[in-house]
Every structure is written in structure tokens, then in C-alpha cells.
Enzyme design. Structure first.
Site, PDB file in Angstrom:
ATOM      1  N   LYS A 153       1.491  -1.748  -0.483  1.00 49.28           N
ATOM      2  CA  LYS A 153      -0.249   0.005  -0.149  1.00 49.28           C
ATOM      3  C   LYS A 153       0.883   1.216  -0.245  1.00 49.28           C
ATOM      4  O   LYS A 153       2.085   1.126   0.733  1.00 49.28           O
ATOM      5  CB  LYS A 153      -0.946  -0.215   1.449  1.00 49.28           C
ATOM      6  CG  LYS A 153      -1.883   1.267   1.267  1.00 49.28           C
ATOM      7  CD  LYS A 153      -3.073  -0.058   0.393  1.00 49.28           C
ATOM      8  CE  LYS A 153      -4.105   0.475   0.069  1.00 49.28           C
ATOM      9  NZ  LYS A 153      -5.393  -0.126  -0.033  1.00 49.28           N
ATOM     10  N   TYR A 178     -20.442   7.855   0.951  1.00 52.43           N
ATOM     11  CA  TYR A 178     -21.108   7.576  -0.136  1.00 52.43           C
ATOM     12  C   TYR A 178     -19.805   8.255  -1.449  1.00 52.43           C
ATOM     13  O   TYR A 178     -20.478   9.168  -2.366  1.00 52.43           O
ATOM     14  CB  TYR A 178     -22.858   8.801  -0.414  1.00 52.43           C
ATOM     15  CG  TYR A 178     -23.446   8.389  -1.313  1.00 52.43           C
ATOM     16  CD1 TYR A 178     -24.047   6.977  -0.607  1.00 52.43           C
ATOM     17  CD2 TYR A 178     -23.942   9.312  -2.505  1.00 52.43           C
ATOM     18  CE1 TYR A 178     -24.703   6.397  -1.445  1.00 52.43           C
ATOM     19  CE2 TYR A 178     -24.681   8.059  -3.245  1.00 52.43           C
ATOM     20  CZ  TYR A 178     -25.160   7.337  -2.994  1.00 52.43           C
ATOM     21  OH  TYR A 178     -26.138   7.006  -3.456  1.00 52.43           O
ATOM     22  N   GLY A 179     -18.877   7.688  -1.141  1.00 49.90           N
ATOM     23  CA  GLY A 179     -17.987   8.115  -2.303  1.00 49.90           C
ATOM     24  C   GLY A 179     -18.314   6.778  -3.550  1.00 49.90           C
ATOM     25  O   GLY A 179     -19.493   5.834  -4.157  1.00 49.90           O
ATOM     26  N   ASN A 180     -16.734   6.352  -3.703  1.00 47.22           N
ATOM     27  CA  ASN A 180     -17.105   5.529  -5.403  1.00 47.22           C
ATOM     28  C   ASN A 180     -17.436   4.063  -4.263  1.00 47.22           C
ATOM     29  O   ASN A 180     -18.898   3.556  -5.340  1.00 47.22           O
ATOM     30  CB  ASN A 180     -15.802   5.729  -5.846  1.00 47.22           C
ATOM     31  CG  ASN A 180     -15.261   4.240  -6.599  1.00 47.22           C
ATOM     32  OD1 ASN A 180     -16.151   4.724  -7.549  1.00 47.22           O
ATOM     33  ND2 ASN A 180     -14.694   3.708  -6.992  1.00 47.22           N
ATOM     34  N   ALA A 181     -17.410   3.663  -3.654  1.00 46.67           N
ATOM     35  CA  ALA A 181     -17.774   2.007  -3.255  1.00 46.67           C
ATOM     36  C   ALA A 181     -18.784   2.521  -3.038  1.00 46.67           C
ATOM     37  O   ALA A 181     -20.548   1.917  -3.557  1.00 46.67           O
ATOM     38  CB  ALA A 181     -16.276   1.646  -2.517  1.00 46.67           C
ATOM     39  N   GLY A 182     -18.928   3.934  -1.828  1.00 40.68           N
ATOM     40  CA  GLY A 182     -20.712   3.362  -1.788  1.00 40.68           C
ATOM     41  C   GLY A 182     -21.744   3.904  -2.265  1.00 40.68           C
ATOM     42  O   GLY A 182     -23.025   3.264  -2.752  1.00 40.68           O
TER      43      GLY A 182
HETATM   44  N1  GLU Z   1      -7.098   0.208  -3.328  1.00 42.35           N
HETATM   45  C1  GLU Z   1      -8.205  -0.752  -3.575  1.00 42.35           C
HETATM   46  C2  GLU Z   1      -8.417  -1.771  -2.462  1.00 42.35           C
HETATM   47  O1  GLU Z   1      -7.953  -1.449  -1.240  1.00 42.35           O
HETATM   48  C3  GLU Z   1      -7.727  -1.837  -4.543  1.00 42.35           C
HETATM   49  C4  GLU Z   1      -6.204  -2.228  -4.289  1.00 42.35           C
HETATM   50  C5  GLU Z   1      -6.142  -2.923  -5.598  1.00 42.35           C
HETATM   51  O2  GLU Z   1      -6.482  -2.849  -6.552  1.00 42.35           O
HETATM   52  O3  GLU Z   1      -4.778  -2.884  -6.290  1.00 42.35           O
HETATM   53  O4  GLU Z   1      -8.430  -3.415  -2.334  1.00 42.35           O
END
Ligand code: GLU
Length: 425
Positions: A115, A228-232
Site C-alpha cells: 500500500k 457515499y464515495g466511489n464504493a458507497g
Molecule cells: N485500493 C483498493 C483496495 O484497498 C484496490 C487495490 C488494488 O486494486 O490494487 O483493495
């Protein structure tokens, strides 16, 4: 005996990397893993800290701190997003890189975990400054990333455009095309169909399976979404439009709103795009962020940041299922309370694994320069997510524990096996 991770203060209790280590410790204890093996899993393989100094549009000079935590590479090239956030920290990046390792192992895609992040507020940066920051970050890390080393992706406040700049910078440095150095790219530059909704989509496959297990008729079910962003926003759309769920509460960083008769997800997103928040949405009443989480509902979906369900409020959660689209929304103490109270968790690194799974599909498509339809992407994603959900629930039953521990046990065993086969341990 494994040494327990002790937390003394509330600050330590909410420290993300301490939380990741406590979870790992609890799972290792359940499977009786040796102390030295636990130690080898409890820290990143490599942690990189960088400083980026750049000239801003107004001529001033700013220095940003950035990180990349490469947690474990036993199962394949490391994989994980890049977060740009004012509250980014070393501890958080390390925790998120650990969760990426368990995530890829839990859904059985051949990748390790990593990360990255930069401490910044992208909302205050111009387009030109965002591009400079993106290119600088990848320049500093160019020797440490690569399609066979470590493959970044988007996370909170980063997007396909930022991935495109990073890919371009990397390709310029190495002098050849290498689309699989990064995922979450725009479709025009080798991105995958379905990637932008993949996290939400993957979560809904788990929710569908959990609803079957708990005799919940999704057409009559109620859902609360925190964030309520991308995932929400995508999960709201999918659950409402494809499964007939009623969305009764939503929130963002500025506040929360509810309507027990239902909120129309498209209207909410259009309103948020226009006003930058869901607060004040027509036909809704305001509610505090705390009370939103405690609403009576079938499914609660934390889809924003860490530590929203903790010791203090866990006993007030009334949802039957907590589907964690965010990373790290529930603390270990809260986990115990929810489990005792019969609340089922679909743990983060299973529930939100759709994003990285489609990232993996994007890497594969990038290697072959052959691209799949959205239908093919979703069919493959469904297979992987449904199997990982079943494996997790079965493992939790086998060990008489909660789903988070079930998912951890699967992931740890896979990573440990890979390390053994390589002769590392
Ligand atoms: N940021 C996303 C996660 O936390 C996707 C990570 C990725 O696609 O490598 O799973």
C-alpha cells in the site's frame, strides 16, 4: 507461545497497524502458529518513506511526505492502492498493506500485498499540481515498483487520471510500454471494463450470499451506507437497482441523512455531485453520523474510512449484517461485541476484494493485450467472490469463530504455505 499485542491507551486501541497486528495475533493463536512464523508475518518486508518537494502554481515551495509499504511478496508481485489523504500515516499504510496481503490470499489471486500514500489534501491541489505530485511519487519509487515487483492502484482520493500519469511516468523512465505496472487506469489506456464499480460489485456478491444464509429477502431489505464515495454510491445503485433493496440512510464526510421510505441512489449521487455532499438531499431528514450507524436495518455498509465501529458504539449496532466495503472499519473489541450479539460481519478484506480482483484481471489483460467484456469481468468476479465468501464462512464454522477470523485463517495458511515452499520458513 506468541507474544500478545498489548494496547494500553485509547490511541493505541485505534492505531491501525496495532489493530492489524492484533487481528493477525488472534488468528495465529487460533491455528496454533509458532511465534517465529507469526513474527515473520507481523511487519512489512520493506517500508519506503519519501519526500517530494515541488513548486506550487503560486510559486511557493511545498514538501510532501509519501510512503510505500511492501508487506509480503511470497504469493506474487505485491499489490495495493495509493491513498492521498491529510490523515495518511505510516501506521495506516502499514496496516493497509497487511490487509492487502490477506485480501489477495483470501480470494486466492496470485499477488502479495502493498500500500502507498501521500500526506496531502488533493481537494486543495490544482490539476497541474496533482499531476506533478503523481509523477514525482512514481519517479521516487520507480526502482521499487513494476509489473513483476509491486503494482499500485487507486485508493481514497486517487483516480484513473492519476494512475494514467503514473503509468506514463514509469514507461518514460524504463523506455517501453508496461501497462501492468499500475491498475485502475482509464479504459483507453488499458484499464479493465468494470474496474470502477468492482469494489461495490464484489461486495454485492458477498451480500447476496449472506442474505441467502440469513434468510433475508433482499427485495424487502433495508440498507444503510456510511460513506457515499466511489464504493458507497455504486453499492447503493447496485443493491437498489439490481437487487431491489431499500436504501434508508447514507452519509459522507459532511454529514448523514435518512428516509425510512427509501432514498433514490441516482438522485443522491446527482445531488452530491452538484452540492459536494448528501446533506440537504430532498425528502430526507438529517441524522448524526453516530445515529446513522445505529439505525434499525438489515444491512449496514461502512464504505469510508477506518474505526467507525468501536468498543463505544458496537453494542448499539442493530443491523443483521455488516458488510465492510471500507478497509478496517471495525476494531477488534467491537468485533467481539458484534459476534456475541449475533451480528454477522462480511470482513473488509473479503467484502471489498472486488477492486483488487478486477485489478488482477486488468494486469492479465495488460500482459496479453487482449481485453474482456464487462460481462466476462463480472462473471469471473462473481465466481471468485462467491467461492471466497463460502470458504470464509466454512472456515469460521470449522474453528467456531467469526467470519473475520475465518478469512484470516484461510489467508494466513496460504501465505505461510507459499513462504514454506520458497524455503523462507
Ligand atoms: N485500493 C483498493 C483496495 O484497498 C484496490 C487495490 C488494488 O486494486 O490494487 O483493495
Amino acid at each position: 507461545m506468541i507474544e500478545e499485542v498489548i494496547v494500553n491507551t485509547q490511541q493505541e486501541e485505534l492505531d491501525p497497524f496495532k489493530i492489524a497486528q492484533r487481528q493477525l495475533y488472534n488468528a495465529c493463536k487460533l491455528i496454533g502458529l509458532e511465534q517465529d512464523v507469526y513474527q515473520s508475518l507481523a511487519e512489512p518486508e520493506k517500508f519506503i518513506e519519501i519526500k517530494i518537494t515541488m513548486k506550487m502554481d503560486d510559486g511557493s515551495i511545498k514538501t510532501f511526505k509519501g510512503f510505500r509499504s511492501q508487506y509480503n511478496s511470497a504469493r506474487g508481485p505485491m499489490k495495493g492502492g495509493i491513498r492521498w489523504h491529510p490523515e495518511e500515516s505510516e501506521s495506516l499504510v502499514k496496516a493497509l498493506s497487511a490487509w492487502m496481503t490477506w485480501k489477495c490470499a483470501c480470494v486466492s489471486i496470485p499477488l502479495g500485498g502493498a500500500k502507498g500514500g501521500i500526506i496531502c489534501n488533493p481537494k486543495e491541489l490544482s490539476e497541474n499540481e496533482l499531476q506533478k505530485l503523481a509523477r514525482n511519487y512514481i519517479r521516487k519509487l520507480s526502482g521499487d515498483v513494476g509489473p513483476n515487483i509491486d503494482v499500485p492502484a487507486p485508493d481514497v482520493y486517487t483516480n484513473p487520471q492519476i494512475m494514467a500519469w503514473m503509468m506514463d511516468e514509469y514507461e518514460t523512465i524504463i523506455g517501453e510500454h508496461a501497462p501492468s505496472v499500475i491498475t485502475g487506469k482509464p479504459i483507453e489506456l488499458g484499464g479493465s471494463e468494470g474496474r470502477s464499480v468492482a469494489t461495490a460489485k464484489g461486495g454485492t456478491y458477498c451480500i447476496r450470499e449472506a442474505a441467502i444464509d440469513h434468510d433475508i429477502d433482499l427485495k424487502k431489505s433495508t440498507v444503510v451506507i456510511q460513506g457515499y464515495g466511489n464504493a458507497g454510491s455504486h453499492v447503493a445503485n447496485i443493491l437498489h437497482n439490481e437487487y431491489g433493496c431499500k436504501i434508508i440512510g447514507i452519509s459522507d464526510s459532511k454529514g448523514a441523512v435518512y428516509n425510512t421510505n427509501g432514498i433514490e441512489p441516482y438522485d443522491a449521487l446527482a445531488y452530491k455531485k452538484e452540492t459536494s455532499s448528501v446533506v440537504g438531499l430532498q425528502n430526507t431528514e438529517p441524522i448524526s453520523n453516530e445515529k446513522l450507524l445505529e439505525m434499525e436495518c438489515d444491512i449496514l455498509i461502512p464504505a469510508a474510512l477506518e474505526n467507525v465501529i468501536k468498543k463505544k458504539n458496537a453494542k448499539n449496532i442493530k443491523a443483521k449484517i455488516v458488510a465492510e466495503l471500507a478497509n478496517g472499519p471495525t476494531t477488534p473489541d467491537a468485533d467481539d461485541i458484534l459476534y456475541k450479539n449475533g451480528v454477522t460481519i462480511i470482513p473488509d478484506f473479503l467484502c471489498n476484494a472486488g477492486g483488487v480482483t478486477v485489478s488482477y484481471f486488468e494486469m492479465v489483460q495488460g500482459y496479453y493485450l487482449h481485453f474482456w467484456s464487462e460481462k466476462e469481468v463480472f462473471e469471473s468476479l462473481d465466481k471468485i467472490m462467491s467461492k471466497a465468501y463460502r470458504d470464509t464462512v466454512n472456515k469460521a464454522k470449522e474453528y467456531n469463530t467469526n467470519n473475520r477470523m475465518g478469512a484470516y485463517i484461510i489467508a494466513i495458511q496460504r501465505v505461510v504455505n507459499a513462504m514454506k515452499l520458497r524455503g523462507w520458513i
